[in-house]
Design a protein around this motif. Structure first.
Motif, PDB file in Angstrom:
ATOM      1  N   CYS A   1     -17.342  42.261   0.471  1.00 59.71           N
ATOM      2  CA  CYS A   1     -16.539  42.308   1.693  1.00 59.71           C
ATOM      3  C   CYS A   1     -16.977  43.488   2.558  1.00 59.71           C
ATOM      4  N   TYR A   2     -17.202  44.614   1.943  1.00 66.89           N
ATOM      5  CA  TYR A   2     -17.663  45.801   2.669  1.00 66.89           C
ATOM      6  C   TYR A   2     -18.964  45.510   3.412  1.00 66.89           C
ATOM      7  N   GLU A   3     -19.909  44.855   2.747  1.00 65.77           N
ATOM      8  CA  GLU A   3     -21.182  44.527   3.393  1.00 65.77           C
ATOM      9  C   GLU A   3     -20.980  43.553   4.547  1.00 65.77           C
ATOM     10  N   LEU A   4     -20.107  42.576   4.371  1.00 66.54           N
ATOM     11  CA  LEU A   4     -19.803  41.623   5.435  1.00 66.54           C
ATOM     12  C   LEU A   4     -19.183  42.338   6.628  1.00 66.54           C
ATOM     13  N   VAL A   5     -18.220  43.198   6.372  1.00 60.39           N
ATOM     14  CA  VAL A   5     -17.545  43.926   7.453  1.00 60.39           C
ATOM     15  C   VAL A   5     -18.538  44.817   8.199  1.00 60.39           C
ATOM     16  N   LYS A   6     -19.438  45.483   7.480  1.00 60.57           N
ATOM     17  CA  LYS A   6     -20.459  46.305   8.144  1.00 60.57           C
ATOM     18  C   LYS A   6     -21.278  45.459   9.108  1.00 60.57           C
ATOM     19  N   THR A   7     -21.609  44.244   8.706  1.00 56.90           N
ATOM     20  CA  THR A   7     -22.381  43.344   9.564  1.00 56.90           C
ATOM     21  C   THR A   7     -21.560  42.904  10.773  1.00 56.90           C
ATOM     22  N   LEU A   8     -20.333  42.498  10.536  1.00 55.03           N
ATOM     23  CA  LEU A   8     -19.492  41.982  11.613  1.00 55.03           C
ATOM     24  C   LEU A   8     -19.161  43.035  12.673  1.00 55.03           C
ATOM     25  N   ILE A   9     -18.911  44.261  12.252  1.00 57.85           N
ATOM     26  CA  ILE A   9     -18.530  45.268  13.246  1.00 57.85           C
ATOM     27  C   ILE A   9     -19.703  45.676  14.132  1.00 57.85           C
ATOM     28  N   GLY A  10     -20.909  45.289  13.741  1.00 56.51           N
ATOM     29  CA  GLY A  10     -22.067  45.550  14.591  1.00 56.51           C
ATOM     30  C   GLY A  10     -21.969  44.851  15.935  1.00 56.51           C
ATOM     31  N   ASP A  11     -21.166  43.790  16.003  1.00 60.72           N
ATOM     32  CA  ASP A  11     -20.974  43.055  17.250  1.00 60.72           C
ATOM     33  C   ASP A  11     -19.804  43.579  18.078  1.00 60.72           C
ATOM     34  N   LEU A  12     -19.086  44.565  17.547  1.00 63.08           N
ATOM     35  CA  LEU A  12     -17.919  45.096  18.254  1.00 63.08           C
ATOM     36  C   LEU A  12     -18.254  46.421  18.918  1.00 63.08           C
ATOM     37  N   LYS A  13     -17.434  46.784  19.894  1.00 60.81           N
ATOM     38  CA  LYS A  13     -17.624  48.041  20.612  1.00 60.81           C
ATOM     39  C   LYS A  13     -16.894  49.167  19.879  1.00 60.81           C
ATOM     40  N   PRO A  14     -17.337  50.417  20.087  1.00 56.15           N
ATOM     41  CA  PRO A  14     -16.618  51.552  19.493  1.00 56.15           C
ATOM     42  C   PRO A  14     -15.144  51.508  19.909  1.00 56.15           C
ATOM     43  N   GLY A  15     -14.281  51.889  18.986  1.00 58.94           N
ATOM     44  CA  GLY A  15     -12.846  51.886  19.264  1.00 58.94           C
ATOM     45  C   GLY A  15     -12.196  50.544  18.967  1.00 58.94           C
ATOM     46  N   PHE A  16     -12.914  49.664  18.238  1.00 55.23           N
ATOM     47  CA  PHE A  16     -12.364  48.346  17.918  1.00 55.23           C
ATOM     48  C   PHE A  16     -11.096  48.486  17.070  1.00 55.23           C
ATOM     49  N   THR A  17     -10.305  47.423  17.039  1.00 54.23           N
ATOM     50  CA  THR A  17      -9.083  47.363  16.236  1.00 54.23           C
ATOM     51  C   THR A  17      -9.380  46.610  14.959  1.00 54.23           C
ATOM     52  N   ALA A  18      -8.883  47.129  13.842  1.00 58.75           N
ATOM     53  CA  ALA A  18      -9.020  46.467  12.542  1.00 58.75           C
ATOM     54  C   ALA A  18      -7.631  46.135  12.010  1.00 58.75           C
ATOM     55  N   ILE A  19      -7.455  44.881  11.623  1.00 59.52           N
ATOM     56  CA  ILE A  19      -6.210  44.444  11.003  1.00 59.52           C
ATOM     57  C   ILE A  19      -6.556  43.985   9.600  1.00 59.52           C
ATOM     58  N   THR A  20      -5.811  44.478   8.614  1.00 58.89           N
ATOM     59  CA  THR A  20      -6.029  44.054   7.236  1.00 58.89           C
ATOM     60  C   THR A  20      -4.767  43.411   6.680  1.00 58.89           C
ATOM     61  N   ASP A  21      -4.967  42.354   5.937  1.00 56.25           N
ATOM     62  CA  ASP A  21      -3.882  41.665   5.244  1.00 56.25           C
ATOM     63  C   ASP A  21      -4.212  41.712   3.760  1.00 56.25           C
ATOM     64  N   LEU A  22      -3.463  42.499   3.029  1.00 53.61           N
ATOM     65  CA  LEU A  22      -3.754  42.661   1.614  1.00 53.61           C
ATOM     66  C   LEU A  22      -2.999  41.652   0.769  1.00 53.61           C
ATOM     67  N   GLY A  23      -2.496  40.581   1.414  1.00 57.75           N
ATOM     68  CA  GLY A  23      -1.791  39.444   0.822  1.00 57.75           C
ATOM     69  C   GLY A  23      -1.676  39.538  -0.628  1.00 57.75           C
TER      70      GLY A  23
END
Length: 64
Positions: A42-64
Motif C-alpha cells: 500500500c505504501y508503494e502504491l500511495v507513493k506512486t499515486l501522490i506523484g500525480d497530486l500537487k503539494p498540499g494535497f488532502t489525504a483521507i484514510t479509512d481504517l475500517g
C-alpha cells in the motif's frame, strides 16, 4: 461530487487507494487485518499515486 480520474483497487488485498486530481485528494481504505507485506504494498502504491497530486494535497484514510 468529485470526479475520480484515477482509481486502483486490489480485491485480493485488504486495501485500496483512489485519487482525485481535480480535488487534489487521495483516499486510502483498509479493511480487515492488514499484514506487514500488504502495508508495504500500500505504501508503494500511495507513493506512486501522490506523484500525480500537487503539494498540499488532502489525504483521507479509512481504517475500517
Amino acid at each position: 461530487m468529485p470526479t475520480y480520474i484515477f482509481a486502483v483497487q486490489f480485491t485480493h488485498l485488504m486495501f485500496d487507494a483512489t485519487t482525485n486530481r481535480n480535488g487534489n485528494l487521495i483516499i486510502i481504505h483498509f479493511s480487515g487485518s492488514v499484514n506487514r507485506d500488504q502495508s508495504s504494498q500500500c505504501y508503494e502504491l500511495v507513493k506512486t499515486l501522490i506523484g500525480d497530486l500537487k503539494p498540499g494535497f488532502t489525504a483521507i484514510t479509512d481504517l475500517g
